[in-house]
Design an enzyme around this catalytic site. Structure first.
Site, PDB file in Angstrom:
ATOM      1  N   GLN A  81       0.811  -1.212   0.000  1.00  0.00           N
ATOM      2  CA  GLN A  81       0.000   0.000   0.000  1.00  0.00           C
ATOM      3  C   GLN A  81       0.852   1.273   0.000  1.00  0.00           C
ATOM      4  O   GLN A  81       1.982   1.283   0.490  1.00  0.00           O
ATOM      5  CB  GLN A  81      -0.917   0.004   1.220  1.00  0.00           C
ATOM      6  CG  GLN A  81      -1.927  -1.138   1.240  1.00  0.00           C
ATOM      7  CD  GLN A  81      -3.032  -0.961   0.220  1.00  0.00           C
ATOM      8  OE1 GLN A  81      -3.574   0.117   0.044  1.00  0.00           O
ATOM      9  NE2 GLN A  81      -3.386  -2.054  -0.448  1.00  0.00           N
TER      10      GLN A  81
ATOM     11  N   LYS B 118       0.570   7.867   6.097  1.00  0.00           N
ATOM     12  CA  LYS B 118      -0.424   7.245   5.222  1.00  0.00           C
ATOM     13  C   LYS B 118      -1.449   8.302   4.828  1.00  0.00           C
ATOM     14  O   LYS B 118      -2.060   8.927   5.693  1.00  0.00           O
ATOM     15  CB  LYS B 118      -1.096   6.062   5.928  1.00  0.00           C
ATOM     16  CG  LYS B 118      -0.128   4.913   6.188  1.00  0.00           C
ATOM     17  CD  LYS B 118      -0.815   3.643   6.640  1.00  0.00           C
ATOM     18  CE  LYS B 118       0.210   2.510   6.790  1.00  0.00           C
ATOM     19  NZ  LYS B 118      -0.413   1.240   7.197  1.00  0.00           N
TER      20      LYS B 118
ATOM     21  N   ASP C 252      -5.615   1.417   1.916  1.00  0.00           N
ATOM     22  CA  ASP C 252      -5.429   1.630   3.351  1.00  0.00           C
ATOM     23  C   ASP C 252      -6.250   2.843   3.798  1.00  0.00           C
ATOM     24  O   ASP C 252      -6.425   3.803   3.035  1.00  0.00           O
ATOM     25  CB  ASP C 252      -3.955   1.891   3.667  1.00  0.00           C
ATOM     26  CG  ASP C 252      -3.179   0.601   3.901  1.00  0.00           C
ATOM     27  OD1 ASP C 252      -3.775  -0.480   3.778  1.00  0.00           O
ATOM     28  OD2 ASP C 252      -1.971   0.689   4.197  1.00  0.00           O
TER      29      ASP C 252
ATOM     30  N   LEU D 146       4.529   6.339  14.620  1.00  0.00           N
ATOM     31  CA  LEU D 146       5.887   6.452  15.160  1.00  0.00           C
ATOM     32  C   LEU D 146       6.666   5.165  14.912  1.00  0.00           C
ATOM     33  O   LEU D 146       6.219   4.071  15.259  1.00  0.00           O
ATOM     34  CB  LEU D 146       5.827   6.742  16.660  1.00  0.00           C
ATOM     35  CG  LEU D 146       7.117   7.226  17.315  1.00  0.00           C
ATOM     36  CD1 LEU D 146       7.468   8.636  16.848  1.00  0.00           C
ATOM     37  CD2 LEU D 146       7.001   7.196  18.836  1.00  0.00           C
ATOM     38  N   TRP D 147       7.820   5.313  14.306  1.00  0.00           N
ATOM     39  CA  TRP D 147       8.712   4.175  14.027  1.00  0.00           C
ATOM     40  C   TRP D 147       9.263   3.651  15.341  1.00  0.00           C
ATOM     41  O   TRP D 147       9.711   4.415  16.196  1.00  0.00           O
ATOM     42  CB  TRP D 147       9.844   4.637  13.117  1.00  0.00           C
ATOM     43  CG  TRP D 147      10.617   3.553  12.438  1.00  0.00           C
ATOM     44  CD1 TRP D 147      11.679   2.889  12.944  1.00  0.00           C
ATOM     45  CD2 TRP D 147      10.394   3.041  11.124  1.00  0.00           C
ATOM     46  NE1 TRP D 147      12.151   1.974  12.043  1.00  0.00           N
ATOM     47  CE2 TRP D 147      11.378   2.046  10.897  1.00  0.00           C
ATOM     48  CE3 TRP D 147       9.478   3.311  10.115  1.00  0.00           C
ATOM     49  CZ2 TRP D 147      11.468   1.333   9.710  1.00  0.00           C
ATOM     50  CZ3 TRP D 147       9.563   2.604   8.929  1.00  0.00           C
ATOM     51  CH2 TRP D 147      10.539   1.626   8.731  1.00  0.00           C
ATOM     52  N   LEU D 148       9.248   2.344  15.506  1.00  0.00           N
ATOM     53  CA  LEU D 148       9.799   1.756  16.725  1.00  0.00           C
ATOM     54  C   LEU D 148      11.318   1.907  16.746  1.00  0.00           C
ATOM     55  O   LEU D 148      11.959   1.925  15.695  1.00  0.00           O
ATOM     56  CB  LEU D 148       9.412   0.279  16.814  1.00  0.00           C
ATOM     57  CG  LEU D 148       7.929   0.010  17.086  1.00  0.00           C
ATOM     58  CD1 LEU D 148       7.597  -1.466  16.920  1.00  0.00           C
ATOM     59  CD2 LEU D 148       7.537   0.477  18.472  1.00  0.00           C
TER      60      LEU D 148
ATOM     61  N   ASP E  19      -7.117  -8.693   7.436  1.00  0.00           N
ATOM     62  CA  ASP E  19      -5.931  -8.702   6.568  1.00  0.00           C
ATOM     63  C   ASP E  19      -4.641  -8.972   7.325  1.00  0.00           C
ATOM     64  O   ASP E  19      -3.570  -8.629   6.848  1.00  0.00           O
ATOM     65  CB  ASP E  19      -5.833  -7.346   5.848  1.00  0.00           C
ATOM     66  CG  ASP E  19      -4.866  -7.376   4.670  1.00  0.00           C
ATOM     67  OD1 ASP E  19      -4.890  -8.355   3.910  1.00  0.00           O
ATOM     68  OD2 ASP E  19      -4.091  -6.419   4.517  1.00  0.00           O
TER      69      ASP E  19
ATOM     70  N   GLU F 202       4.294  -9.158  13.452  1.00  0.00           N
ATOM     71  CA  GLU F 202       5.658  -8.911  13.906  1.00  0.00           C
ATOM     72  C   GLU F 202       5.776  -9.064  15.415  1.00  0.00           C
ATOM     73  O   GLU F 202       4.850  -8.740  16.157  1.00  0.00           O
ATOM     74  CB  GLU F 202       6.121  -7.498  13.518  1.00  0.00           C
ATOM     75  CG  GLU F 202       6.459  -7.312  12.053  1.00  0.00           C
ATOM     76  CD  GLU F 202       5.224  -7.101  11.188  1.00  0.00           C
ATOM     77  OE1 GLU F 202       5.338  -7.212   9.952  1.00  0.00           O
ATOM     78  OE2 GLU F 202       4.121  -6.850  11.744  1.00  0.00           O
TER      79      GLU F 202
ATOM     80  N   ASP G  13       0.277  -1.986  11.296  1.00  0.00           N
ATOM     81  CA  ASP G  13      -0.472  -1.990  10.038  1.00  0.00           C
ATOM     82  C   ASP G  13      -1.941  -2.370  10.226  1.00  0.00           C
ATOM     83  O   ASP G  13      -2.368  -3.463   9.856  1.00  0.00           O
ATOM     84  CB  ASP G  13       0.195  -2.932   9.030  1.00  0.00           C
ATOM     85  CG  ASP G  13       1.559  -2.419   8.585  1.00  0.00           C
ATOM     86  OD1 ASP G  13       1.784  -1.210   8.649  1.00  0.00           O
ATOM     87  OD2 ASP G  13       2.391  -3.244   8.176  1.00  0.00           O
TER      88      ASP G  13
END
Length: 409
Positions: free
Chosen positions: A107, A123, A142, A223-225, A289, A294, A309
């Site tokens: 996406q 997104k 999305d 936020l990115w881990l 979906d 993770e 996601d």
């Protein structure tokens, strides 16, 4: 009374005493656990409103450093987060210093670097709030607002396994294009009076760009881990085949859960109960979906299933895809704490709590009323499913006590 009779009587009394003591201890422990669940629920309700306030208590640290310290193997952020609003304020206001195409996937998304070096995933808005996505439950683009709503539902359920998400408006012309990589910039175009881009992904097409309203684009930022917590990807045991006419084993084998329980990491540890929690979460948001998931790397099944996601959610409020609950009704187990939390959310409490939690988001209102109503209806279906399990197997089998200590040291 003869000696033999006295011995028998004493033995009976001793057995009664032991059983009574065990029963009382079990009930006291259960009552204590229930009381703690009730207290945790009340704490959650009292902290639902997250005002996006830039002030930090720990002024020597950046919001990114604070958020990174929250992450531990069993949660992304702690129950007590007085600085959550400050971190989310930074996510929605900090200057964008670099923009690139999103990480690999199916996406459209963009990877942004905010001032201070923090990565976030952007997104873009593709649908109006009242747009209904027809077809399969995983159909369509999305939904950026679904990511926002899913994060706040994660808070309400007490899981704390979803990365932080907040809505954000960006000016594509002044904030993105000047700092965009050539790869991303090459996907920009103008459609009418609107600035658009189509990015790079499996389903990204020049004929299907995401368009701003003029130059202003609504979206969500996740936020990115922290990089010190690398992720490991797993195939979901209840994943779909996505092939017409081809069923996955779980879709026709009612004893499928027995087979899952014999394989690692579901044969021990918390992972299978995490799968059940996730089925509850996904059914509420309408996410069919989750073909993969993770966890943190090299965890041997001990870390949480991370709720990443969640954008293929809230597509059709009239569609309750029961197959999402297959892990629950096939395994017939659920955490006591999850069961208690779901019961506390009955009678409209869930809808009210989610509306309150999302009320301060920059893109509020995040969900339409039909989607909020659907949450309360789906909750009743989950409770009924667990009731069927307890009627068949008994609550001692179905309701599993699994309260893991969380360390923030």
């Amino acid at each position: 009374m003869k000696l033999k009779q006295r011995v028998v009587l004493l033995a009976i009394l001793l057995v009664i005493f032991i059983f009574t003591k065990v029963f009382l201890i079990d009930n006291l422990e259960t009552s204590a656990a229930h009381r703690e669940d009730q207290r945790a629920f009340q704490r959650m309700l009292s902290g639902l409103r997250v005002a996006l306030d830039p002030r930090l208590e720990h002024t020597l640290q950046s919001p990114w450093e604070i958020a990174a310290q929250w992450v531990v193997p069993r949660e992304v952020y702690p129950e007590d987060t007085p600085e959550l609003g400050a971190v989310m304020h930074a996510m929605t206001t900090k200057k964008i210093i670099k923009a690139d195409v999103g990480y690999k996937g199916t996406q459209l998304k963009a990877l942004l670097i905010l001032e201070g070096g923090q990565k976030v995933v952007f997104k873009p808005k593709r649908y109006a709030r009242d747009y209904i996505v027809e077809g399969e439950p995983y159909a369509g683009y999305d939904r950026h607002n679904a990511e926002v709503a899913a994060f706040h539902l994660d808070r309400i359920l007490g899981f704390r396994r979803a990365p932080l998400v907040v809505g954000r408006f960006v000016n594509l012309r002044t904030e993105i294009k000047p700092v965009a990589t050539e790869q991303l910039l090459g996907t920009f175009m103008t459609v009418g009076n609107n600035t658009c881009f189509y990015g790079k992904c499996y389903y990204c097409r020049e004929t299907e760009p995401a368009c701003a309203d003029g130059d202003i684009m609504e979206g969500s930022v996740t936020l990115w881990l922290p990089d010190v917590w690398p992720l490991q990807k797993h195939r979901h045991p209840w994943g779909r085949t996505y092939r017409e006419g081809k069923l996955a084993r779980w879709e026709y084998d009612e004893s499928y859960c027995d087979a899952v329980k014999k394989t690692s990491p579901y044969d021990s540890g918390p992972r299978l109960l995490d799968i059940i929690d996730t089925a509850v979460f996904d059914y509420l948001i309408g996410n069919a979906d989750r073909h993969h998931y993770e966890s943190f790397q090299d965890d041997e099944g001990a870390s949480m299933l991370i709720l990443l996601d969640n954008a293929k959610s809230f597509g059709n409020p009239a569609l309750d895809e029961r197959s999402i609950l297959a892990p629950l009704y096939q395994c017939c187990i659920i955490r006591v704490s999850t069961w208690n939390r779901l019961n506390y959310l009955k009678n409209g409490v869930l809808k009210s709590a989610l509306k309150t939690a999302m009320s301060h988001d920059p893109i509020s209102p995040v969900l339409s009323e039909p989607h909020l109503d659907a949450l309360d209806q789906r909750l009743l279906s989950i409770l009924a499913t667990v009731k069927q399990c307890t009627d068949q197997f008994g609550p001692d089998v179905v309701l599993v006590e699994d309260r893991m200590t969380l360390s923030h040291l």
